[in-house]
Design an enzyme around this catalytic site. Structure first.
Site, PDB file in Angstrom:
ATOM      1  N   CYS A   1       0.837  -1.198   0.000  1.00 33.13           N
ATOM      2  CA  CYS A   1       0.000   0.000   0.000  1.00 33.13           C
ATOM      3  C   CYS A   1       0.870   1.245   0.000  1.00 33.13           C
ATOM      4  O   CYS A   1       1.824   1.341   0.772  1.00 33.13           O
ATOM      5  CB  CYS A   1      -0.913   0.005   1.229  1.00 33.13           C
ATOM      6  SG  CYS A   1      -2.025   1.431   1.312  1.00 33.13           S
TER       7      CYS A   1
ATOM      8  N   HIS B   1      -8.977  -3.411  -2.711  1.00 31.21           N
ATOM      9  CA  HIS B   1      -8.044  -2.608  -1.922  1.00 31.21           C
ATOM     10  C   HIS B   1      -8.433  -1.130  -1.974  1.00 31.21           C
ATOM     11  O   HIS B   1      -8.511  -0.458  -0.928  1.00 31.21           O
ATOM     12  CB  HIS B   1      -6.630  -2.819  -2.473  1.00 31.21           C
ATOM     13  CG  HIS B   1      -5.558  -2.091  -1.736  1.00 31.21           C
ATOM     14  ND1 HIS B   1      -4.599  -2.738  -0.989  1.00 31.21           N
ATOM     15  CD2 HIS B   1      -5.267  -0.772  -1.643  1.00 31.21           C
ATOM     16  CE1 HIS B   1      -3.772  -1.842  -0.470  1.00 31.21           C
ATOM     17  NE2 HIS B   1      -4.159  -0.636  -0.863  1.00 31.21           N
ATOM     18  N   GLU B   2      -8.686  -0.621  -3.182  1.00 32.29           N
ATOM     19  CA  GLU B   2      -9.021   0.792  -3.319  1.00 32.29           C
ATOM     20  C   GLU B   2     -10.410   1.093  -2.759  1.00 32.29           C
ATOM     21  O   GLU B   2     -10.620   2.156  -2.156  1.00 32.29           O
ATOM     22  CB  GLU B   2      -8.937   1.214  -4.795  1.00 32.29           C
ATOM     23  CG  GLU B   2      -7.572   1.031  -5.427  1.00 32.29           C
ATOM     24  CD  GLU B   2      -6.442   1.616  -4.611  1.00 32.29           C
ATOM     25  OE1 GLU B   2      -6.637   2.655  -3.932  1.00 32.29           O
ATOM     26  OE2 GLU B   2      -5.334   1.053  -4.642  1.00 32.29           O
TER      27      GLU B   2
ATOM     28  N   HIS C   1     -10.188   1.753   0.869  1.00 30.86           N
ATOM     29  CA  HIS C   1      -9.712   3.095   1.214  1.00 30.86           C
ATOM     30  C   HIS C   1     -10.868   4.081   1.325  1.00 30.86           C
ATOM     31  O   HIS C   1     -10.843   4.981   2.175  1.00 30.86           O
ATOM     32  CB  HIS C   1      -8.726   3.595   0.162  1.00 30.86           C
ATOM     33  CG  HIS C   1      -7.317   3.145   0.368  1.00 30.86           C
ATOM     34  ND1 HIS C   1      -6.614   3.400   1.531  1.00 30.86           N
ATOM     35  CD2 HIS C   1      -6.456   2.473  -0.448  1.00 30.86           C
ATOM     36  CE1 HIS C   1      -5.391   2.904   1.428  1.00 30.86           C
ATOM     37  NE2 HIS C   1      -5.275   2.334   0.242  1.00 30.86           N
TER      38      HIS C   1
END
Length: 212
Positions: A106, A148-149, A152
């Site tokens: 990351c 993953h994004e 966020h």
């Protein structure tokens, strides 16, 4: 324009990002800046909170097997796909794996990486920078990038999903590096690349997947 990337410890990384309500020139400038920052950081995905902007926007520039996938997702929703069409079309079987464990890194937890289990296939729906509806399917590693994004945007780092000794090691590394406090950043293209791209000789270069 390249922006500094926020490091673990800043509150913007731990809150749900705000919905985008105006698809205007300011938003399109943000998206362009995010692509510039992503390229300078040698990454494959970047969410707006990672440059200190609490908006539900992320960009990606990532290989999906033999296809380069580049795009933006704004105000996305995500669904798990149980029977991904491409997996079946390739004759890989009628029961694709539900999850897959692979390494992740990351840009906001710069340097270390850990293995993490993710859903094998997902579908994201949202909007592009002009407000047009879009849909993106991901399988395997590209699905990992999308998840993953998406995390966020909800205030989670991938290290929050680690368990056992990996979770302990991530906490220890954060403490060792002096993270966990507001205001820490690194500047792509200026600071030494924390993922080691600056240390690779051209003759020895072996392209990897980058960080997210």
């Amino acid at each position: 324009m390249i922006h500094p990337i926020v490091i673990d410890g800043d509150p913007v990384l731990r809150q749900r990002a705000a919905e985008v309500t105006a698809f205007d020139d300011e938003l399109r400038t943000l998206v362009a800046d995010m692509f510039d920052t992503l390229a300078a950081a040698n990454g494959v995905g970047l969410a707006a909170p990672q440059i200190g902007v609490s908006r539900r926007v992320f960009v990606f520039d990532a290989p999906d097997e033999d296809t380069q996938r580049r795009g933006v997702m704004i105000n996305p929703t995500m669904a798990i796909v149980q029977r991904p069409a491409r997996f079946l079309a390739q004759g890989l079987g009628k029961r694709p794996p539900k999850s897959l464990t692979d390494v992740e890194g990351c840009l906001s937890f710069p340097g270390p990486d850990f293995d993490l289990k993710r859903h094998f296939a997902v579908r994201l729906t949202g909007f592009d920078e002009h407000g047009a509806p879009i849909e993106v399917d991901g399988e395997g590693w590209f699905a990992r990038v999308l998840q993953h994004e998406f995390d966020h945007l909800d205030g989670f780092l991938y290290v929050d999903r680690l368990k056992g000794k990996d979770a302990s090691e991530a906490r220890a590394l954060s403490k060792e590096f002096g993270w966990g406090v507001p205001g820490l950043t690194w500047m792509p293209g200026v600071d030494r690349d924390p993922f080691g791209h600056d240390d690779i000789d051209d003759d020895d270069f072996d392209e990897d997947n980058g960080a997210e």
